[in-house]
Design an enzyme around this catalytic site. Structure first.
Site, PDB file in Angstrom:
ATOM      1  N   LYS A 101      27.291 -14.863   8.666  1.00  0.00           N
ATOM      2  CA  LYS A 101      27.694 -15.975   9.539  1.00  0.00           C
ATOM      3  C   LYS A 101      26.516 -16.887   9.862  1.00  0.00           C
ATOM      4  CE  LYS A 101      31.315 -13.289  11.784  1.00  0.00           C
ATOM      5  NZ  LYS A 101      32.585 -13.830  11.287  1.00  0.00           N
TER       6      LYS A 101
ATOM      7  N   ASP B 279      28.377  -7.962  21.406  1.00  0.00           N
ATOM      8  CA  ASP B 279      28.807  -8.469  20.110  1.00  0.00           C
ATOM      9  C   ASP B 279      28.241  -9.888  19.973  1.00  0.00           C
ATOM     10  OD1 ASP B 279      30.049  -9.672  17.999  1.00  0.00           O
ATOM     11  OD2 ASP B 279      32.093  -9.225  18.643  1.00  0.00           O
TER      12      ASP B 279
ATOM     13  N   HIS C 121      36.725  -9.991  19.783  1.00  0.00           N
ATOM     14  CA  HIS C 121      37.141  -9.772  18.400  1.00  0.00           C
ATOM     15  C   HIS C 121      37.578  -8.311  18.309  1.00  0.00           C
ATOM     16  CE1 HIS C 121      36.558  -9.139  14.042  1.00  0.00           C
ATOM     17  NE2 HIS C 121      36.672 -10.440  13.924  1.00  0.00           N
TER      18      HIS C 121
ATOM     19  N   GLN D 234      28.917 -14.265  16.867  1.00  0.00           N
ATOM     20  CA  GLN D 234      29.016 -15.728  16.943  1.00  0.00           C
ATOM     21  C   GLN D 234      27.860 -16.337  17.717  1.00  0.00           C
ATOM     22  OE1 GLN D 234      31.116 -17.451  15.213  1.00  0.00           O
ATOM     23  NE2 GLN D 234      32.567 -15.849  14.655  1.00  0.00           N
TER      24      GLN D 234
ATOM     25  N   CYS E  36      41.531 -12.240  14.137  1.00  0.00           N
ATOM     26  CA  CYS E  36      41.171 -10.850  14.501  1.00  0.00           C
ATOM     27  C   CYS E  36      40.868 -10.754  15.988  1.00  0.00           C
ATOM     28  CB  CYS E  36      39.991 -10.333  13.683  1.00  0.00           C
ATOM     29  SG  CYS E  36      40.277 -10.432  11.943  1.00  0.00           S
TER      30      CYS E  36
HETATM   31  N1  PMP Z   1      32.720 -10.278  16.398  1.00  0.00           N
HETATM   32  C1  PMP Z   1      32.956 -11.588  16.350  1.00  0.00           C
HETATM   33  C2  PMP Z   1      32.877 -12.381  17.621  1.00  0.00           C
HETATM   34  C3  PMP Z   1      33.271 -12.195  15.137  1.00  0.00           C
HETATM   35  O1  PMP Z   1      33.521 -13.496  15.082  1.00  0.00           O
HETATM   36  C4  PMP Z   1      33.329 -11.400  13.960  1.00  0.00           C
HETATM   37  C5  PMP Z   1      33.687 -12.004  12.620  1.00  0.00           C
HETATM   38  N2  PMP Z   1      34.784 -12.841  12.645  1.00  0.00           N
HETATM   39  C6  PMP Z   1      33.049 -10.032  14.074  1.00  0.00           C
HETATM   40  C7  PMP Z   1      32.743  -9.515  15.299  1.00  0.00           C
HETATM   41  C8  PMP Z   1      33.083  -9.137  12.870  1.00  0.00           C
HETATM   42  O2  PMP Z   1      32.083  -9.491  11.982  1.00  0.00           O
HETATM   43  P1  PMP Z   1      32.055  -8.862  10.517  1.00  0.00           P
HETATM   44  O3  PMP Z   1      33.387  -9.162   9.907  1.00  0.00           O
HETATM   45  O4  PMP Z   1      30.944  -9.604   9.835  1.00  0.00           O
HETATM   46  O5  PMP Z   1      31.790  -7.419  10.656  1.00  0.00           O
END
Ligand code: PMP
Length: 401
Positions: A220, A194, A117, A197, A357
Site C-alpha cells: 500500500k 492497524d 478492517h 492506511q 473488508c
Molecule cells: N487494515 C486496513 C485498514 C486495510 O486497509 C487493509 C487492506 N485493505 C488491511 C488491514 C489488510 O492489509 P493486507 O491485505 O495487506 O494484509
C-alpha cells in the site's frame, strides 16, 4: 508541492496506460521503478537464500535482507529486533491475536471498533469466542469517528487488549491513537495498532506513540505485495510463542524439546520473503524522500478538490467529507455500487466497489456496499476531473437524477 509529473515518470504503468486514472491506492498502490529495480536486482544478481549460506552471494543477500530491517526500524523509530517481517498487515495482526489465545480468560475484555478492517477485528472476535473474553466496541460519533471520550466509556480495569485502526480504510479518519494508548496503558492493557492506511500517509513514530504492536503492508506504500511488518515491543514479542515452526526460528532442537530464537527470528520460520523485504525498504526510502508533509498536502488538496466538485453533483451521497487521508466514500443514490462501477471501469477509472473488508462500518453507514476513490502521490487534478465526470455519467446513466 509535489512534482507529480516527475513522480509519474517513476511509475512504468503510466507508460503503457497513459489514460489510466488509478484511484484505488487504499487497496494497493502502484509500484515505482526504483522498487521494481531492486527486486529485479535480487532475482537476477543474487536469487539465493539468506542466513544459512556460507558463500559470498548468500552473505550479500543476507546483508540486503537485514539492512531492510534496519530501514523499517528507522522508518518507525523502532529497534532492529522489534521488526518482524510478515506477509502483510493481516498476517501481522493475526500473529499477535493468536499468541493471546492462551493469555486471555473470560475475566478479560478486548476493545475494538466498527471502523476496523476485518483483519483488525476478526482475529479478536476469534480470540473472544475461544477464550470467552468480552469483546467491546467503541461507539462511533455522528461522523463515524473514534473519539477519546467514547473510548473512555468502554475502557475498564478488565481491558487487556485494545485493537484499533490508526486510519480507517473506508472513512479515511485518523484515530487519536496516542491519547488512546496512554489511557489503555493506565489500565495495563496493550494496544495493537492497524497502520495499513496510516503508514502510506503519515510519519509513524512507535516510540513516541508508545504503541505495543503496530502493523502495516508493503504493497500500500509503493512496495511489493506479500511483505508486511509487525512492530512489537521487544519484551512483548519475546513473551509470545511462535505460531509457525520450522527452519531458522529455533535455538536448539532435540527429539522431545526445542527452544526458540529471540524476536524477530522466532516469528520468521522458513525461507523469508527476501525480495519483498528488499523492495519494501526501497519503497520506504522512496516515500520518505518525497516527504510526508508534501504527501499529505498533495493528497489533501486532491481530496478537497474532489469533494468540492462532487458537492455540486445531485444524486450522490458522500459519507466522509472531512476525511484527512484522501479517501472519498460515496454512493450513487439507489444504485448498487457494482452497477455504478461499470461506468468507471469503462472510463479507465479504477475505484473500489464493495464493503472494503469492513462490513461493520458499511452497516453503520446503513449501506450494503459503497464506492471508494483514493488519492496518492501520482494522482493529478485531471484524474479528479475524469473521476467526477464518471460520477456524473453514472448518475445520468442509472437515472438517479
Ligand atoms: N487494515 C486496513 C485498514 C486495510 O486497509 C487493509 C487492506 N485493505 C488491511 C488491514 C489488510 O492489509 P493486507 O491485505 O495487506 O494484509
Amino acid at each position: 508541492m509535489l512534482d507529480v509529473k516527475k513522480i509519474r515518470q517513476d511509475f512504468p504503468i503510466y507508460e503503457t496506460n497513459q489514460d489510466l486514472v488509478y484511484l484505488d491506492t487504499a487497496a494497493s498502490s502502484l509500484k515505482p521503478k526504483q522498487v521494481i529495480d531492486v527486486v529485479d536486482h535480487y532475482y537476477s544478481k543474487l536469487g539465493v537464500n539468506v542466513h544459512r549460506g556460507v558463500y559470498g552471494l548468500s552473505y550479500e543477500a543476507t546483508d540486503l535482507y537485514e539492512s531492510a530491517r534496519h530501514t523499517v526500524a528507522k522508518f518507525l523509530n523502532a529497534k532492529f529486533e522489534e521488526i518482524v517481517f510478515t506477509r502483510g498487515t493481516t498476517a501481522s495482526l493475526n500473529l499477535v491475536a493468536s499468541s493471546y489465545l492462551d493469555k486471555m480468560t473470560e475475566e478479560d475484555e478486548i476493545i475494538t471498533s466498527e471502523l476496523e478492517h476485518h483483519s483488525s477485528m476478526l482475529p479478536w472476535l476469534h480470540v473472544s469466542k475461544k477464550t470467552k473474553a468480552k469483546l467491546k466496541y467503541v461507539e462511533l460519533d455522528t461522523e463515524g469517528r473514534i473519539t477519546v471520550e467514547a473510548f473512555k466509556k468502554v475502557l475498564s480495569d478488565k481491558t487487556k487488549v485494545v485493537a484499533l485502526t490508526y486510519v480507517s480504510n473506508v472513512m479515511g479518519y485518523i484515530t487519536p491513537i496516542k491519547e488512546i494508548i496512554d489511557l489503555a496503558h493506565q489500565k495495563g492493557a496493550i494496544v495493537v495498532v492497524d497502520a495499513a492506511q496510516a503508514a502510506p500517509h503519515m510519519k509513524i513514530d512507535v516510540t513516541a506513540l508508545n504503541a505495543d504492536f503496530l502493523a502495516f503492508s508493503g504493497h500500500k506504500l509503493c512496495g511489493p505485495t506479500g511483505i508486511g511488518v509487525l512492530y512489537g515491543k521487544r519484551h512483548l514479542l519475546n513473551q509470545m510463542d511462535p505460531i509457525e515452526f520450522g527452519g531458522d526460528m529455533s535455538q536448539t532442537v532435540d527429539k522431545f524439546e526445542a527452544t526458540w530464537k529471540d524476536a524477530p527470528y522466532r516469528f520468521e520460520a522458513g525461507t523469508p520473503i527476501i525480495s519483498g523485504a528488499i523492495g519494501l525498504a526501497r519503497a520506504l526510502d522512496y516515500i520518505t524522500s518525497i516527504g510526508f508533509d508534501a504527501i499529505h498536502e498533495h493528497v489533501k488538496t486532491l481530496h478537497d478538490y474532489a469533494i468540492h466538485k462532487l458537492e455540486e453533483v445531485k444524486g450522490i451521497e458522500i459519507y466522509n467529507k472531512t476525511a484527512e487521508t484522501g479517501i472519498v466514500t460515496f454512493n450513487v443514490v439507489d444504485v448498487h455500487p457494482h452497477d455504478a462501477a461499470s461506468i468507471f471501469d469503462k472510463n479507465k477509472v479504477c475505484i473500489r466497489a464493495g464493503h472494503h473488508c469492513a462490513q461493520p462500518i458499511t452497516k453503520w453507514l446503513k449501506q450494503i456496499a459503497t464506492l471508494r476513490a483514493t488519492f496518492y502521490i501520482y494522482n493529478t487534478k485531471e484524474d479528479v476531473d475524469v473521476f467526477v465526470d464518471s460520477v456524473k455519467e453514472a448518475v445520468r446513466f442509472f437515472g438517479a437524477f
